[in-house]
Design an enzyme around this catalytic site. Structure first.
Site, PDB file in Angstrom:
ATOM      1  N   THR A 147      16.374 -37.369  -1.215  1.00 21.37           N
ATOM      2  CA  THR A 147      16.665 -37.576  -2.557  1.00 21.37           C
ATOM      3  C   THR A 147      15.718 -37.512  -3.633  1.00 21.37           C
ATOM      4  O   THR A 147      15.745 -36.850  -4.697  1.00 21.37           O
ATOM      5  CB  THR A 147      17.593 -38.736  -2.781  1.00 21.37           C
ATOM      6  N   SER A 172      12.625 -35.144   5.125  1.00 21.92           N
ATOM      7  CA  SER A 172      13.204 -36.379   5.272  1.00 21.92           C
ATOM      8  C   SER A 172      12.794 -36.808   6.601  1.00 21.92           C
ATOM      9  O   SER A 172      13.248 -36.110   7.769  1.00 21.92           O
ATOM     10  CB  SER A 172      14.520 -36.375   4.882  1.00 21.92           C
ATOM     11  N   ALA A 173      12.162 -37.946   6.655  1.00 20.16           N
ATOM     12  CA  ALA A 173      11.582 -38.327   7.959  1.00 20.16           C
ATOM     13  C   ALA A 173      12.704 -38.666   8.966  1.00 20.16           C
ATOM     14  O   ALA A 173      12.770 -38.539  10.151  1.00 20.16           O
ATOM     15  CB  ALA A 173      10.568 -39.459   7.965  1.00 20.16           C
ATOM     16  N   HIS A 174      13.822 -39.515   8.407  1.00 21.17           N
ATOM     17  CA  HIS A 174      14.988 -40.061   9.261  1.00 21.17           C
ATOM     18  C   HIS A 174      15.903 -39.001   9.826  1.00 21.17           C
ATOM     19  O   HIS A 174      16.715 -39.230  10.686  1.00 21.17           O
ATOM     20  CB  HIS A 174      15.560 -41.544   8.589  1.00 21.17           C
ATOM     21  N   THR A 196       3.028 -47.827  -4.733  1.00 23.48           N
ATOM     22  CA  THR A 196       2.260 -48.002  -3.396  1.00 23.48           C
ATOM     23  C   THR A 196       2.798 -47.183  -2.401  1.00 23.48           C
ATOM     24  O   THR A 196       4.126 -47.187  -2.267  1.00 23.48           O
ATOM     25  CB  THR A 196       1.972 -49.636  -3.342  1.00 23.48           C
ATOM     26  N   CYS A 214      38.558 -38.124   1.073  1.00 26.67           N
ATOM     27  CA  CYS A 214      38.915 -39.391   1.328  1.00 26.67           C
ATOM     28  C   CYS A 214      37.328 -39.904   1.825  1.00 26.67           C
ATOM     29  O   CYS A 214      36.710 -40.832   1.355  1.00 26.67           O
ATOM     30  CB  CYS A 214      39.815 -39.670   2.290  1.00 26.67           C
TER      31      CYS A 214
END
Lengths: 127, 402
Positions: B73, B200-202, B238, B325
């Site tokens: 994001t 994105s790492a995950h 950091t 939904c």
């Protein structure tokens, strides 16, 4: 058993919905919602001497929609027409131990379904 | 009960080898890379530099072209907002595809408010962006083109190589969101002429909280966070050192093992895909062949997505939906209940479909788990259809018609 955002009661009524089906020659039929909006409910009522003696439903929708439909049929059976008409979405949601905020419209659909079915009944029995 | 996780597009489990690489940076090596006069800080600098080289290697980049962020994001926000601002005066147009992630789409809101013109490129019924449409959309005043590499909901792989070539010829900065693809299929910036790439790492067995933005040398991007001079000035704050180290370790594993993973996933995915054909009135979504390995997406007539997923979960099968939904269950008001923009973009008829189902397989899935899903699905579909007024009407029409 509770799952995700739903109460145990919602899950119970979702997994084991009460009163699924149709009533042949029902005294009142109500249909609300639209599959395009995610849910649609059809409610059949058998009414005898001003009393809701049977209620059945079919619903296309999410867990909350099916649970609201099921709970509603339980709530209106044995009630007078006037009592059934007085049921609000809040009553349905409360009976289910609450619904997630984004699912409140599912209980609104249940409330509208009774009103629609009772309107149909009134029309059929007018005069 | 056997449980099978088929929602790897939302996240992947951390590879234990990645965790082992991260472990020292929670305890023994806790230094801040910005405070590097002493040994602890020096160790942190080395760790972050090494991870930068490892992530760069995964996509054929130079280490100096990788900026670490908190995840996809933030990378997408930095790419879209940063490149729009960085393009300078006179370039007030942004072009995106119709199937981009929310972190690209919603980053356009402040741009629109600031007077930028946004052009949304349509996709075909398989979710593919037409390179000719890209060619027509790019103009001299275009600051940025953003097209994702692979779509998480329908699995389609976009022709980003070809599209990037068009952007390059037009002199337009090109951003590729490779969140769903990196670590699963080759993403090489020597072959894809992208100026900015989100990682994105995950999503490839690394930790949550770590992402990266590749910035090709010379690409002008204005920062979105302000503070110290971390990450070459592009991202103050950091560094999340353990997570960054984990991203590097995950990148090494992916680079080495991706081919074997893809083979395994393709084989299982084919079993699932073929098995689903037994369910009547089931429609696959996305491109039939140009798609992520182990990604199977579909919708089923007269069956609402969330209900199907709830029943699957009861059987131990965890999948996801891009449906109206369920994807917004944790939203706060009914405004959140919008039909999936991706399904709308590929022209799935909204009157019969409110929920697509996405099975995204991972390297740990087994053939038995796929069997569990295939055994569970037909009964659930029958049960939900038996409850559906639309299915009842359909059956009555069939009887009348027949």
């Amino acid at each position: 058993m509770a799952a995700g955002p739903y109460s145990e009661k919602v899950m119970d009524h979702f997994m084991n919905p009460r009163n699924v089906g149709e009533i042949e020659s029902a005294d009142g039929v109500g249909e609300v919602g639209n599959p395009a909006c995610g849910d649609m409910m059809r409610l059949y009522l058998k009414i005898d001497e001003g009393m809701v003696v049977d209620a059945k439903f079919r619903t296309f929708g999410c867990g909350a929609a099916i649970a609201s439909s099921s709970m509603l049929t339980e709530m209106i059976k044995g009630k007078t027409v006037d009592e059934a008409r007085a049921i609000t979405n809040q009553h349905v949601a409360d009976a289910l131990d609450g619904l997630p905020a984004v699912k409140i419209h599912c209980s609104v659909m249940a409330e509208q379904a009774v009103k629609s079915a009772l309107d149909d009944y009134a029309k059929k029995h007018a005069g | 009960m056997t449980k099978a996780f088929f929602d790897h597009i939302s996240t992947t489990p951390l590879d234990p080898r990645v965790f082992e690489a991260m472990r020292p940076y929670f305890f023994d090596r806790y230094g801040n890379p910005s405070s590097h006069i002493h040994d602890q800080g020096q160790a942190a600098v080395r760790a972050v530099d090494q991870a930068r080289a490892e992530v760069a290697a995964l996509i054929g980049a130079k280490a100096g072209e990788i900026v670490f962020t908190s995840g996809a994001t933030e990378s997408n926000n930095l790419a879209v907002l940063g490149a729009a601002e960085g393009a300078g005066a006179g370039k007030r147009r942004v072009v995106v595809s119709d199937v981009e992630h929310f972190s690209v789409m919603n980053a356009l809101i402040p741009l629109r408010n600031a007077g930028y013109e946004v052009t949304v490129l349509p996709v075909d019924r398989n979710g593919v962006v037409d390179p000719d449409a890209v060619r027509k959309a790019l103009r001299a005043d275009t600051a940025l083109l953003s097209v994702m590499h692979a779509n998480s909901e329908i699995g389609t792989i976009e022709p980003v190589g070809q599209i990037g070539q068009i952007a390059k010829e037009a002199g337009v900065t090109f951003h590729v969101d490779a969140t769903a693809s990196a670590g699963h299929i080759p993403v090489d910036v020597r072959e894809i002429p992208a100026d900015l790439v989100t990682l994105s790492a995950h999503n490839f067995y690394g930790p949550k909280g770590a992402g990266a933005l590749y910035l090709r040398e010379g690409t002008k991007v204005a920062p979105r966070t302000f503070g110290g001079f971390q990450e070459m000035g592009y991202r103050a704050g950091t560094e999340n050192v353990p997570a960054v180290v984990g991203m590097g370790a995950a990148a090494i594993l992916a680079g080495r093992e991706m081919g074997a993973w893809a083979e395994h996933l393709s084989r299982l995915g084919k079993t699932l895909w073929d098995g689903l054909a037994a369910i009547p009135m089931l429609h696959y979504t996305g491109h039939p062949s140009e798609r992520l390995p182990g990604h199977v997406s579909f919708w089923v007539e007269h069956v609402e997505g969330e209900s199907l997923l709830l029943f699957l979960n009861m059987k131990g099968v965890m999948a996801a939906s891009g449906s109206a939904c369920s994807s917004n269950l944790r939203g706060h008001d009914e405004e959140d209940l919008v039909a999936s923009p991706v399904l709308r973009a590929i022209g799935v008829p909204s009157d019969i479909c409110t929920g697509s189902i996405t099975f995204s397989l991972g390297k740990g899935n087994t053939a038995d788990e796929v069997r569990l899903a295939l055994d569970a699905l037909p009964g659930i579909v029958d049960r939900l259809r038996a409850m559906s007024p639309t299915y009842l009407d359909y059956q009555k029409r069939q009887v009348k018609g027949g």
